[in-house]
Design a protein around this motif. Structure first.
Motif: not given
Length: 186
Positions: A49-51, A106-107, A71-73
């Motif tokens: 996912l690259g996260v 998401a978001g 969830p964090f940025p």
């Protein structure tokens, strides 16, 4: 790979068959035949996912659930109680992974925990005098919680790892659902 079905847009809950199909496609995309142990699965998903998906053993302030995803940025943090049995930890991490891969966050980069599942009562909370925090009700009745719980059961079953799940909050047939997936109750 995130779920691109209707649930991500909030229109309808997906069914078990669609979740199984999605899970198989995800495993294929990750080059896996079965889900590995949750820490390794988080590492593989992070790369894909690259996260970063960070596992954090311990309680989150103000959260009265045995696990949550934050969830964090720049990352997801999956926090779980360090007092849970290893078999229970496996299951709750798969549950929180399900929220991530199904697009339930998401978001959302708010840093506010997505609290779900079996909540413990206030008398189990070390901050008994505190009035704030998680409401004392189960969230398993929501479509997203059903999806995450079902996906966690699917991943756990495929992994062949020891799991320990708590399905009593899914209603009168929760334990039967758990047995159908081959899990043990708490």
């Amino acid at each position: 790979m995130y779920w691109s079905g209707n649930m991500a847009s909030g229109r309808r809950a997906v069914n078990e068959r669609e979740l199984r199909k999605f899970g198989k496609a995800l495993l294929t995309e990750l080059g896996l035949r079965k889900p590995p142990a949750p820490p390794e699965f988080c590492r593989r998903l992070s790369e894909h996912l690259g996260v970063p998906i960070v596992l954090e053993s311990g309680r989150r302030p103000g959260v009265r659930s045995y696990a949550c995803v934050v969830p964090f940025p720049d990352q997801f943090v999956i926090a779980y109680f360090d007092t849970l049995s290893p078999a229970r930890v496996n299951y709750v991490i798969y549950h929180e992974i399900a929220h991530i891969i199904l697009g339930h966050l998401a978001g959302n980069t708010s840093g506010v925990p997505l609290v779900c599942g079996a909540l413990f009562s206030k008398d189990e909370d070390e901050d008994e005098d505190e009035d704030e925090g998680t409401p004392q009700k189960s969230f398993y009745a929501t479509p997203r919680e059903w999806e995450a719980e079902t996906m966690a059961a699917i991943l756990s079953g495929w992994s062949k790892m020891p799991i320990q799940a708590d399905w009593k909050h899914l209603g009168p047939y929760g334990d039967a659902l758990g047995r159908a997936f081959g899990g043990r109750g708490v």
